[in-house]
Design an enzyme around this catalytic site. Structure first.
Site, mmCIF file in Angstrom:
data_model
loop_
_atom_site.group_PDB
_atom_site.id
_atom_site.type_symbol
_atom_site.label_atom_id
_atom_site.label_comp_id
_atom_site.label_asym_id
_atom_site.label_seq_id
_atom_site.Cartn_x
_atom_site.Cartn_y
_atom_site.Cartn_z
ATOM 1 C CB SER A 108 -3.158 4.201 -0.796
ATOM 2 O OG SER A 108 -1.969 3.548 -1.193
ATOM 3 C CD GLU A 202 -6.721 1.221 -5.358
ATOM 4 O OE1 GLU A 202 -5.836 1.486 -6.191
ATOM 5 O OE2 GLU A 202 -6.562 1.374 -4.137
ATOM 6 C CG HIS A 274 -2.939 3.886 -6.078
ATOM 7 N ND1 HIS A 274 -3.665 2.895 -5.442
ATOM 8 C CD2 HIS A 274 -2.064 4.365 -5.157
ATOM 9 C CE1 HIS A 274 -3.236 2.777 -4.191
ATOM 10 N NE2 HIS A 274 -2.268 3.648 -3.990
#
Length: 304
Positions: A108, A202, A274
Site C-alpha cells: 500500500s 493494484e 488490497h
C-alpha cells in the site's frame, strides 16, 4: 542485495511509517509472528497519532532508521499503510537502509519505500502488514506470508490465479505496487522504472475515472509500453465509487481499454494488493508471467 531468510529466534521490528493504528489492530499479527518463533519488538512510536499520521515525520523516520541500523533486527515489517511514507524520505538515509540487507515487508503506502530501496539494490517483500491479520484471511494467504519470510516465493495450493487479458509469456524483474503511489513517484529521484520488467498494479478507494487517469498518465509518459508483462491485482472499492454526475466504466473495462491494446502479456484479478485474498511476493527479483495460465512464478530466490 537479497535479505537473509528468517529463522526462529530472529528479531522482527514493527514500525509505522504512515497512518496510525491501535494495539488491538496489531495483536493478531504479532501473535502470528511469535507463533513462527520470531521475537517481535516495536518501534518507539508505533502507536503514536498525529491526525492521519502515526506521529511526527521525524519520529516515524527515526523508528525506521533505528530498525535498520540495529544489528539485532533481522526483519522490518510495517504495521499498516494509509498515508505518510513519502513524507519520511528527507529524513532517511536510504543508502544505509539498503546496505543493511535486512528484510523489509509491507504494501500500500509502503510502495514509496519499496521503490526507493529497490532502486538502491535491496530486494523487498510486498506482503500483508500487521493490520491485515486483524481480520480472518484464507489459510493460503497466511501460508504465503509465512513462507516468504522463510525465503520461499512459491504460490501455495489453493491460491487464486489471474484472468488472462493478453496472452503470452514474459520474463523480468518484478516491480510495482499501489498504483497511486507509483504515479506519485514520477519525476522524483526514485521514479518507477518499467523497461523490461514485470509490472504489478493494484489500488484501493480510487474512483473509476481516477484509475483511468493513472493508467493514462503511465501511457502518456511511456511506462506501460516498456513493461515486459503486466500483472493487475484488484482496484478494490473502485466500482462502488462511481460519480453519478459523470458516469463510469467498471475498472476491469478501464484496464482492458488502457492496457489491452498494448499487446503485452497481461493478467487481471491476480491476488495481490488490497483484496481480501492476497499473496506475498518479492520485488526486485526475476519471475515469469505466463498470462495464458494466469500465473506468476519466481525464477530467482528472493533471499540469500
Amino acid at each position: 542485495m537479497k535479505p537473509r531468510a528468517l529463522k526462529p529466534g530472529d528479531q522482527v521490528r514493527v514500525v509505522s511509517p504512515a497512518s496510525p493504528l491501535t494495539p488491538e489492530q496489531t495483536a493478531a499479527g504479532i501473535a502470528l509472528l511469535e507463533s513462527e518463533g520470531y521475537v517481535v519488538t516495536l518501534g518507539e512510536h508505533v502507536y503514536d497519532k498525529d491526525g492521519y499520521l502515526a506521529g511526527r515525520d521525524e519520529d516515524r523516520a527515526a523508528d525506521l532508521m533505528r530498525a535498520f541500523t540495529d544489528p539485532d533486527v533481522a526483519c522490518v515489517i510495517c504495521s499498516r499503510g494509509g498515508y505518510g511514507s513519502a513524507r519520511l524520505l528527507p529524513f532517511l538515509d536510504l543508502d544505509a537502509i539498503a546496505a543493511s540487507g535486512k528484510m523489509f515487508c509491507g504494501f500500500s503506502d509502503v510502495t514509496t519505500l519499496h521503490l526507493a530501496l529497490n532502486r538502491r539494490g535491496l530486494v523487498t517483500m510486498h506482503t500483508p502488514m500487521l493490520i491485515t491479520f486483524s481480520v480472518d484471511r484464507e489459510p493460503w494467504v497466511v501460508e504465503s506470508f509465512k513462507s516468504l519470510l522463510k525465503g520461499d516465493a512459491s504460490v501455495p495450493t489453493g491460491a487464486k490465479k489471474g484472468e488472462t487479458l493478453v496472452g503470452g509469456t514474459a520474463d523480468g524483474v518484478v516491480t510495482g505496487g499501489c498504483m497511486c503511489l507509483l504515479g506519485d513517484s514520477l519525476a522524483t529521484v526514485d521514479a518507477l522504472e518499467t523497461k523490461g520488467r514485470i509490472l504489478l498494479l493494484e489500488d484501493v478507494d480510487e474512483s473509476p475515472h481516477r484509475v483511468d487517469a493513472l493508467l493514462t498518465h503511465m501511457l502518456n509518459v511511456g511506462l506501460l509500453q516498456q513493461a515486459a508483462g503486466i500483472v493487475v491485482g484488484e482496484m478494490t472499492n473502485t466500482d462502488e465509487k462511481v460519480d453519478p454526475k459523470i458516469g463510469a466504466w467498471s475498472w476491469r473495462r478501464i484496464v482492458e481499454d488502457r492496457i489491452g491494446p498494448l499487446g503485452i502479456p497481461t493478467v487481471v484479478d491476480y491476488p495481490i494488493g488490497h483484496m481480501k485474498t492476497m499473496l506475498s511476493v518479492p520485488l526486485g527479483v526475476r519471475a515469469r508471467l505466463e498470462a495464458d495460465a494466469g500465473t506468476l512464478t519466481y525464477t530467482e530466490s528472493p533471499c540469500s
